[in-house]
Write a protein that holds these residues in place. Sequence first.
Motif, PDB file in Angstrom:
ATOM      1  N   GLY A  43      10.825  -1.328  15.718  1.00  0.00           N
ATOM      2  CA  GLY A  43      11.520  -1.170  14.741  1.00  0.00           C
ATOM      3  C   GLY A  43      11.796  -2.576  14.682  1.00  0.00           C
ATOM      4  N   GLY A  44      12.591  -3.255  13.680  1.00  0.00           N
ATOM      5  CA  GLY A  44      12.862  -4.271  13.342  1.00  0.00           C
ATOM      6  C   GLY A  44      13.232  -4.149  11.773  1.00  0.00           C
ATOM      7  N   ASN A  45      12.682  -5.157  10.748  1.00  0.00           N
ATOM      8  CA  ASN A  45      12.525  -5.343   9.600  1.00  0.00           C
ATOM      9  C   ASN A  45      11.593  -4.179   9.344  1.00  0.00           C
ATOM     10  OD1 ASN A  45      12.736  -8.546  10.436  1.00  0.00           O
ATOM     11  ND2 ASN A  45      14.801  -7.387   9.142  1.00  0.00           N
ATOM     12  N   ALA A  46      10.593  -4.436   9.962  1.00  0.00           N
ATOM     13  CA  ALA A  46       9.542  -3.462   9.008  1.00  0.00           C
ATOM     14  C   ALA A  46       9.740  -1.777  10.142  1.00  0.00           C
ATOM     15  CB  ALA A  46       8.816  -3.833   8.296  1.00  0.00           C
ATOM     16  N   HIS A  47      10.664  -1.302  10.729  1.00  0.00           N
ATOM     17  CA  HIS A  47      10.691  -0.152  10.844  1.00  0.00           C
ATOM     18  C   HIS A  47       9.653   1.260  10.914  1.00  0.00           C
ATOM     19  CE1 HIS A  47      14.025   2.117   8.301  1.00  0.00           C
ATOM     20  NE2 HIS A  47      14.293   0.461   8.643  1.00  0.00           N
ATOM     21  N   GLY A  48       9.058   1.107  11.336  1.00  0.00           N
ATOM     22  CA  GLY A  48       8.410   2.646  11.018  1.00  0.00           C
ATOM     23  C   GLY A  48       6.905   2.692  12.009  1.00  0.00           C
ATOM     24  N   PRO A  49       6.114   3.646  11.360  1.00  0.00           N
ATOM     25  CA  PRO A  49       4.714   4.069  12.337  1.00  0.00           C
ATOM     26  C   PRO A  49       4.113   2.716  12.422  1.00  0.00           C
ATOM     27  CG  PRO A  49       5.654   5.738  10.473  1.00  0.00           C
ATOM     28  CD  PRO A  49       6.261   4.532  10.419  1.00  0.00           C
ATOM     29  N   THR A  50       2.913   2.476  13.308  1.00  0.00           N
ATOM     30  CA  THR A  50       1.904   1.561  13.300  1.00  0.00           C
ATOM     31  C   THR A  50       0.672   2.031  13.824  1.00  0.00           C
ATOM     32  OG1 THR A  50       3.938  -0.194  14.816  1.00  0.00           O
ATOM     33  CG2 THR A  50       1.444  -0.368  14.398  1.00  0.00           C
ATOM     34  N   LEU A  51      -0.008   1.533  13.048  1.00  0.00           N
ATOM     35  CA  LEU A  51      -1.898   1.703  13.113  1.00  0.00           C
ATOM     36  C   LEU A  51      -2.902   0.626  13.250  1.00  0.00           C
ATOM     37  CD1 LEU A  51      -2.571   4.808  11.035  1.00  0.00           C
ATOM     38  CD2 LEU A  51      -2.479   5.188  13.250  1.00  0.00           C
ATOM     39  N   GLY A  52      -3.514   0.880  13.932  1.00  0.00           N
ATOM     40  CA  GLY A  52      -3.927  -0.911  13.776  1.00  0.00           C
ATOM     41  C   GLY A  52      -5.389  -1.035  14.816  1.00  0.00           C
ATOM     42  N   ALA A  53      -6.224  -1.683  14.471  1.00  0.00           N
ATOM     43  CA  ALA A  53      -7.343  -1.520  15.373  1.00  0.00           C
ATOM     44  C   ALA A  53      -7.261  -3.786  16.002  1.00  0.00           C
ATOM     45  CB  ALA A  53      -8.928  -1.390  14.924  1.00  0.00           C
ATOM     46  N   GLU A  54      -8.260  -3.133  17.333  1.00  0.00           N
ATOM     47  CA  GLU A  54      -8.083  -4.911  17.705  1.00  0.00           C
ATOM     48  C   GLU A  54      -9.659  -4.978  18.512  1.00  0.00           C
ATOM     49  OE1 GLU A  54      -4.905  -5.768  19.879  1.00  0.00           O
ATOM     50  OE2 GLU A  54      -6.013  -6.932  21.065  1.00  0.00           O
ATOM     51  N   ILE A  55     -10.224  -6.508  17.931  1.00  0.00           N
ATOM     52  CA  ILE A  55     -11.534  -6.663  18.912  1.00  0.00           C
ATOM     53  C   ILE A  55     -11.261  -7.770  19.496  1.00  0.00           C
ATOM     54  CG2 ILE A  55     -14.236  -6.882  18.166  1.00  0.00           C
ATOM     55  CD1 ILE A  55     -13.817  -6.995  15.377  1.00  0.00           C
ATOM     56  N   ASN A  56     -11.687  -7.792  20.674  1.00  0.00           N
ATOM     57  CA  ASN A  56     -11.716  -8.526  22.471  1.00  0.00           C
ATOM     58  C   ASN A  56     -12.452  -8.751  22.692  1.00  0.00           C
ATOM     59  OD1 ASN A  56      -7.724  -7.938  22.575  1.00  0.00           O
ATOM     60  ND2 ASN A  56      -9.124  -6.280  22.270  1.00  0.00           N
TER      61      ASN A  56
END
Length: 207
Positions: A43-56
């Motif tokens: 939610g917020g200014n860019a409200h909608g679905p999220t897709l992503g990936a992360e390396i840790n």
Amino acid sequence: MKKVNLLIGALLCVSFSYTQNPVDKEDKTNPIVFIETIFGYAGGNAHGPTLGAEINYQLQKNLFSLRYIYQTRFNFDFAILGLVGLPIITNDLNINELSALYGYRNVTDGHSWSFSGGLSTNFVSYKTRTDVMITRDFEVYMGFPFEINIKWFKKEKKRFRAYYGLIPIGKPTSFGRSVGFKFYGNIGKMSYVGLGLNYGFGWHKRY
């Protein structure tokens, strides 16, 4: 969307390749390195679905992360059909976020929790409406990404299971899956805060 799918596919292929070289049962020096995919809603200014990936990568209690997020904004609108207004969903903003984060991660048996913050470069495309046309504009801005994670994984070395956990492969290994929750966001020109699911592969602790 295509960029996200390609990145996720590449990361998963790399992860499966590691299962062919499991860490020896007596070797307790495996690094803590893992990747994860992100599926959420913000939610917020860019409200909608999220897709992503992360390396840790974790060194002692220090957590270093590289994160990619595709955030899109959906709005409800109406299309006029004759004398009837039909509700429709429109997409007027997309954000591609590239972030570097640093944080703290604590591991206990088969679960962990962590929090991180850092800097990001955000590539934004958005629609601008006028009386005669709709144009798409582009912009780049810096942001301050953050996240809090909790995840679960195996407590001890076990044989890795492919094909949705049905077929065991090789010897007991420290490589495995994880699942958890991520509270995430980015503070900047287009700020958003979301909650999502993590699904990961890698070495989640020292075995």
